[in-house]
Write an enzyme that holds these catalytic residues in place. Structure first.
Site, PDB file in Angstrom:
ATOM      1  N   TRP A 224       0.844  -1.204   0.000  1.00 34.28           N
ATOM      2  CA  TRP A 224       0.000   0.000   0.000  1.00 34.28           C
ATOM      3  C   TRP A 224       0.874   1.246   0.000  1.00 34.28           C
ATOM      4  CZ3 TRP A 224      -2.941   1.830   4.952  1.00 34.28           C
ATOM      5  CH2 TRP A 224      -2.083   1.913   6.042  1.00 34.28           C
ATOM      6  N   SER A 225       0.289   2.340  -0.480  1.00 31.86           N
ATOM      7  CA  SER A 225       0.978   3.615  -0.613  1.00 31.86           C
ATOM      8  C   SER A 225       2.215   3.407  -1.509  1.00 31.86           C
ATOM      9  CB  SER A 225       1.313   4.195   0.756  1.00 31.86           C
ATOM     10  OG  SER A 225       1.668   5.562   0.661  1.00 31.86           O
TER      11      SER A 225
END
Length: 405
Positions: A231-232
Site C-alpha cells: 500500500w501507498s
C-alpha cells in the site's frame, strides 16, 4: 471530522481516526487531545499526544496487572497509535530524540498487545545483508502450527507507516479470513529506519527475496500460497519485489504505480531543457527551481522532512535524481503471478495505476474505488472494509488455484 485548521495536523489526526475501525483509536480520545493542542505548534502536538498515550497505556497496564487481557490489549493498541501519531511532525534529519523515544514506546506497547492477542502475534527477525529486519507473523485463529498450513499475505509498507499501523490495514482483515499475515519493516520503513538507520532502496526484489526465504520457514505458512500486498509507496515496492520473486502466487498493488520520476516530473517547476535531461543532471542545478514546491507545509513535510529522511539524502535535487532509479518499466514483464491493481478516486498516487495495469502480461484485474462508495482518497483509508472485501474475495479465488512459478 475536521479537528485542525493546520493542514498537516488534520492529515496526521486522520491517520489515527482511520484506525478506529480496527480498534486503533477512539474518537473521544483523539478529540480531547486535539482540543489541548495549539494549532500548528509541533511541540504542543508531540506533548499532548504522548500525554494521551501515557494515560491510555496506564489503563492498559492496570488491566494487565489485574488479569484482564482483552481490556489490556485494546488499550495497548490505542496507546501505540497515539505514540506513532505524536512523532509525525518531527520527521526529518537529524532525527529528533523525541521521535526515537516515542517510536520505542510505540514498539513496546504494540509488543505487549501482540503477546495478549489470541492467538499471540509472533515476533520475527528476517536475516538481511548481515542484519535483521523486524516484524510479526500474525496467525489466523484456530490453527495448529506446522500442521494446518494457511495462505499467507506478506504486507509491504510505504514511506511513513510501520508494522504497527499495518496490523490494522493488512493483518487484521487477513487473519479474520483465515490467512496468516507477515508484517516486516524493510529499509526506509518504520523500525528499520528509526532504530537502524536503514534507508530506502529501489531494488525491492532483494528485500522481498529475504522476506520470502524467511516466510517459508515459519510454521503454518503454505509456501505455495503466498500473496504480496503493498500500500501507498508499497504500490511500487510490491510489484518491483515480485518481479524478482517467482515464489509469489498473487500480487496486490494499492495503488498501482509506475516509474517514480515520471510521476513527479510533471509537477516540477523546471525549465523544459532541464526537465528533458532528467535524471542525468547535477542535483545542484535543480535546487533553485524546486524551492516553490515546498512552500506549502504539507508538501514540505512530505518532500523535505519525510522523503529526504527516508532516502537518506541532503536536498530536493538529490531526491529528484534518485527517483530515476525507482522504475517498474524495466521489470514489469517479469511479473508472472495474478495481479490486482487498485486505484481510488482522488488518490494522487493512483495516476499511474492504469499504466501499470496495461503493461502487465500476467493474469490481471483492475479495481476502481469511488467516492460514491465512500472509498475515495489515498489507499481507501476511510473505507478499508470495502477494499478488504474486494481484495480478499479476489485472493480467495486466486489462491484456491495458485499459479506455480
Amino acid at each position: 471530522m475536521k479537528l485542525f485548521e493546520d493542514a498537516r495536523f488534520q492529515m496526521f489526526v486522520e491517520r489515527a481516526l482511520a484506525t478506529m475501525t480496527g480498534g486503533g483509536a477512539e474518537y473521544g480520545e483523539c478529540a480531547v487531545t486535539a482540543a489541548r493542542i495549539a494549532d500548528g505548534d509541533d511541540d504542543s502536538w508531540y506533548r499532548e499526544w504522548t500525554a494521551t498515550a501515557a494515560m491510555v497505556r496506564g489503563w492498559a497496564e492496570e488491566s494487565d496487572r489485574a488479569g484482564h487481557p482483552v481490556s489490556a490489549r485494546e488499550a495497548y493498541l490505542r496507546a501505540a497509535t497515539y505514540l506513532r501519531v505524536s512523532y509525525y511532525p518531527l520527521f526529518g534529519l537529524p532525527v529528533d530524540p523525541r521521535l526515537t523515544e516515542a517510536a520505542r514506546d510505540e514498539r513496546d506497547c504494540f509488543a505487549r498487545f501482540a503477546e495478549l492477542c489470541d492467538p499471540p502475534l509472533r515476533p520475527v527477525r528476517v536475516p538481511f545483508e548481515g542484519g535483521l529486519l523486524d516484524g510479526y507473523l500474525c496467525p489466523a485463529p484456530d490453527t495448529a502450527p506446522g500442521r494446518d498450513p494457511r495462505p499467507t499475505v506478506i504486507a509491504v509498507n510505504g514511506y511513513d507507516s510501520d508494522v504497527h499501523e499495518m496490523w490494522w490495514s493488512h493483518a487484521r482483515p487477513a487473519v479474520r479470513r483465515g490467512y496468516h499475515c507477515l508484517l516486516v519493516d524493510g529499509p526506509g520503513q518504520g523500525l528499520a529506519l528509526v532504530h537502524q538507520g536503514l534507508t530506502m532502496r529501489p531494488d525491492w526484489e532483494t528485500v522481498l527475496r529475504a522476506v520470502v526465504d524467511h516466510a517459508v520457514t515459519l510454521p503454518g505458512v503454505d509456501g505455495t500460497r503466498l500473496a504480496v500486498s503493498g500500500w501507498s509507496f508499497g504500490g511500487y515496492l510490491a510489484p518491483r519485489g515480485v518481479s524478482g520473486e517467482p515464489r509469489v502466487a498473487a500480487l496486490v498493488a494499492d495503488p498501482g504505480q509506475w516509474d517514480l520520476l515520471d510521476n513527479i516530473k510533471a509537477l516540477l517547476p523546471l525549465p523544459q531543457d532541464l526537465r528533458d535531461r532528467l535524471p542525468d543532471v547535477d542535483p545542484a542545478e535543480l535546487d533553485a527551481h524546486l524551492a516553490p514546491v515546498v512552500e506549502h507545509p504539507v508538501a514540505r513535510w512530505k518532500l523535505v522532512q519525510r522523503a529526504l529522511w527516508v532516502h537518506g539524502l541532503g536536498s530536493l535535487g538529490e531526491y529528484v535524481v534518485e527517483s530515476g532509479r525507482y522504475r517498474l518499466s524495466d521489470v514489469v514483464d517479469r511479473i508472472a503471478c495474478p495481479t490486482l491493481v487498485a486505484m481510488a478516486e482522488g488518490d494522487q498516487l493512483a495516476g499511474q495505476a492504469e499504466q501499470l495495469y496495461e503493461a502487465l502480461r500476467c493474469p490481471k484485474t483492475l479495481v476502481r474505488f469511488s467516492a460514491a462508495e465512500g472509498a475515495a482518497g489515498h489507499c481507501e483509508s476511510w473505507n478499508r472494509s470495502r477494499f478488504d472485501q474486494r481484495v480478499f474475495d479476489w485472493l480467495d479465488e486466486v489462491l484456491a488455484h495458485p499459479h506455480g512459478p
